[in-house]
Design a protein around this motif. Structure first.
Motif, mmCIF file in Angstrom:
data_model
loop_
_atom_site.group_PDB
_atom_site.id
_atom_site.type_symbol
_atom_site.label_atom_id
_atom_site.label_comp_id
_atom_site.label_asym_id
_atom_site.label_seq_id
_atom_site.Cartn_x
_atom_site.Cartn_y
_atom_site.Cartn_z
ATOM 1 N N THR A 33 14.095 11.981 -2.370
ATOM 2 C CA THR A 33 14.540 11.896 -3.765
ATOM 3 C C THR A 33 15.554 10.780 -3.953
ATOM 4 O O THR A 33 15.454 9.981 -4.890
ATOM 5 N N ARG A 34 16.528 10.698 -3.051
ATOM 6 C CA ARG A 34 17.565 9.667 -3.146
ATOM 7 C C ARG A 34 16.962 8.267 -3.051
ATOM 8 O O ARG A 34 17.271 7.391 -3.852
ATOM 9 N N ALA A 35 16.107 8.062 -2.062
ATOM 10 C CA ALA A 35 15.510 6.736 -1.862
ATOM 11 C C ALA A 35 14.679 6.328 -3.071
ATOM 12 O O ALA A 35 14.787 5.188 -3.549
ATOM 13 N N GLU A 36 13.882 7.228 -3.583
ATOM 14 C CA GLU A 36 13.016 6.880 -4.711
ATOM 15 C C GLU A 36 13.812 6.738 -6.009
ATOM 16 O O GLU A 36 13.455 5.943 -6.865
ATOM 17 N N ARG A 37 14.924 7.465 -6.121
ATOM 18 C CA ARG A 37 15.803 7.284 -7.272
ATOM 19 C C ARG A 37 16.428 5.884 -7.245
ATOM 20 O O ARG A 37 16.685 5.283 -8.279
ATOM 21 N N GLU A 38 16.638 5.377 -6.026
ATOM 22 C CA GLU A 38 17.191 4.026 -5.870
ATOM 23 C C GLU A 38 16.083 2.973 -5.793
ATOM 24 O O GLU A 38 16.287 1.883 -5.277
ATOM 25 N N ARG A 39 14.909 3.349 -6.268
ATOM 26 C CA ARG A 39 13.764 2.445 -6.448
ATOM 27 C C ARG A 39 13.145 1.955 -5.142
ATOM 28 O O ARG A 39 12.661 0.837 -5.053
ATOM 29 N N ALA A 40 13.163 2.820 -4.127
ATOM 30 C CA ALA A 40 12.495 2.505 -2.867
ATOM 31 C C ALA A 40 11.016 2.866 -2.988
ATOM 32 O O ALA A 40 10.661 3.874 -3.589
ATOM 33 N N VAL A 41 10.182 2.011 -2.405
ATOM 34 C CA VAL A 41 8.737 2.223 -2.414
ATOM 35 C C VAL A 41 8.238 2.009 -0.992
ATOM 36 O O VAL A 41 8.570 1.013 -0.347
ATOM 37 N N PHE A 42 7.411 2.934 -0.516
ATOM 38 C CA PHE A 42 6.878 2.892 0.850
ATOM 39 C C PHE A 42 5.427 2.435 0.820
ATOM 40 O O PHE A 42 4.662 2.800 -0.071
ATOM 41 N N GLU A 43 5.047 1.657 1.843
ATOM 42 C CA GLU A 43 3.638 1.327 2.031
ATOM 43 C C GLU A 43 3.386 0.947 3.487
ATOM 44 O O GLU A 43 4.304 0.529 4.198
ATOM 45 N N VAL A 44 2.157 1.120 3.911
ATOM 46 C CA VAL A 44 1.736 0.671 5.235
ATOM 47 C C VAL A 44 0.795 -0.500 5.025
ATOM 48 O O VAL A 44 -0.207 -0.387 4.314
ATOM 49 N N LEU A 45 1.152 -1.619 5.638
ATOM 50 C CA LEU A 45 0.373 -2.846 5.523
ATOM 51 C C LEU A 45 -0.520 -3.008 6.745
ATOM 52 O O LEU A 45 -0.145 -2.589 7.854
ATOM 53 N N PRO A 46 -1.673 -3.627 6.598
ATOM 54 C CA PRO A 46 -2.595 -3.777 7.730
ATOM 55 C C PRO A 46 -2.102 -4.816 8.732
ATOM 56 O O PRO A 46 -1.238 -5.641 8.422
ATOM 57 N N PRO A 47 -2.679 -4.802 9.944
ATOM 58 C CA PRO A 47 -2.356 -5.845 10.921
ATOM 59 C C PRO A 47 -2.542 -7.227 10.282
ATOM 60 O O PRO A 47 -3.424 -7.424 9.448
ATOM 61 N N GLY A 48 -1.691 -8.146 10.671
ATOM 62 C CA GLY A 48 -1.753 -9.491 10.123
ATOM 63 C C GLY A 48 -0.834 -9.697 8.935
ATOM 64 O O GLY A 48 -0.761 -10.797 8.379
ATOM 65 N N SER A 49 -0.102 -8.672 8.535
ATOM 66 C CA SER A 49 0.756 -8.764 7.354
ATOM 67 C C SER A 49 2.154 -9.282 7.635
ATOM 68 O O SER A 49 2.885 -9.621 6.703
ATOM 69 N N ALA A 50 2.557 -9.343 8.885
ATOM 70 C CA ALA A 50 3.934 -9.741 9.203
ATOM 71 C C ALA A 50 4.200 -11.213 8.918
ATOM 72 O O ALA A 50 5.228 -11.553 8.327
ATOM 73 N N SER A 51 3.312 -12.086 9.331
ATOM 74 C CA SER A 51 3.558 -13.524 9.167
ATOM 75 C C SER A 51 3.798 -13.942 7.716
ATOM 76 O O SER A 51 4.738 -14.701 7.451
ATOM 77 N N PRO A 52 3.010 -13.455 6.753
ATOM 78 C CA PRO A 52 3.290 -13.835 5.374
ATOM 79 C C PRO A 52 4.639 -13.314 4.856
ATOM 80 O O PRO A 52 5.166 -13.825 3.885
#
Length: 167
Positions: A33-52
Motif C-alpha cells: 500500500t505504501r509503495a503504490e501510494r508513493e506511485r511505485a509500479v512493478f514489472e518484470v522485463l524479459p531478457p535483453g532489457s538491461a542494456s536499453p
C-alpha cells in the motif's frame, strides 16, 4: 574424496502458500500500500532489457554501493554487469511523479534466474535500490516478484543466499 562446505544459507518461499491475507501479513500489505501510494509500479522485463536501461540501472547500482560503503563482491551473488543482466528477466520498480511523461524512473531492480525441471524454481540474484526510493521498496519488490512467480507457474521462489550465514 569430496567434502561438503557450508558457504551460507538461503530462504525459499513456497509460492502457492504465499499470501498477503491474515493478521501476521499486515506488514506485507502495508509495504504494498505504501509503495503504490508513493506511485511505485512493478514489472518484470524479459531478457535483453538491461542494456536499453543501462543509465538508470547503473545510477541505482552506484547509489546503492555508495550507500553501503562497498564495492562489487560477486562471491555468491551477481554483480552489476549489463551483459550478465541481459541474460535474465529483470524485476524493476519504477516511481512516477505526477505529470511526468513515460513509465517513471527505476528506483529498484533485481535480476531473476528461472530454473528448469520439475521443481519450477526462480531465484533472485543481484538486488539494488536507490537510497531515494520509497521506504520499504525492496519489500514491495520481493512481494510482487513472488506473486509474479506464482502467476508464471513457479513452485518455489529463492530469495538468494546470505554468504557465510550461520557459520
Amino acid at each position: 574424496g569430496l567434502a561438503m562446505r557450508k558457504i551460507g544459507e538461503t530462504a525459499v518461499v513456497e509460492v502457492a502458500a504465499f499470501t498477503l491475507e491474515g493478521k501476521s501479513r499486515q506488514n506485507l500489505r502495508t509495504a504494498v500500500t505504501r509503495a503504490e501510494r508513493e506511485r511505485a509500479v512493478f514489472e518484470v522485463l524479459p531478457p535483453g532489457s538491461a542494456s536499453p536501461l543501462a543509465e538508470q540501472l547503473k545510477a541505482v547500482s552506484d547509489a546503492w554501493l555508495a550507500g553501503h560503503n562497498g564495492e562489487e563482491k560477486s562471491f555468491s551473488l551477481g554483480r552489476f554487469d549489463l551483459a550478465y543482466l541481459d541474460l535474465t528477466p529483470l524485476a524493476v520498480v519504477r516511481q512516477t511523479t505526477e505529470g511526468e511523461p513515460g513509465p517513471g524512473r527505476i528506483v529498484a531492480f533485481a535480476n531473476l534466474m528461472p530454473g528448469a525441471g520439475p521443481d519450477r524454481e526462480v531465484a533472485i540474484d543481484l538486488m539494488r535500490y536507490s537510497p531515494q526510493s520509497p521506504h520499504g521498496i525492496m519489500d514491495y519488490l520481493f512481494i510482487r516478484t513472488i506473486q509474479w512467480a506464482g502467476a508464471e507457474g513457479y513452485a518455489h521462489f529463492d530469495l538468494g543466499m546470505a554468504p557465510l550465514a550461520g557459520l
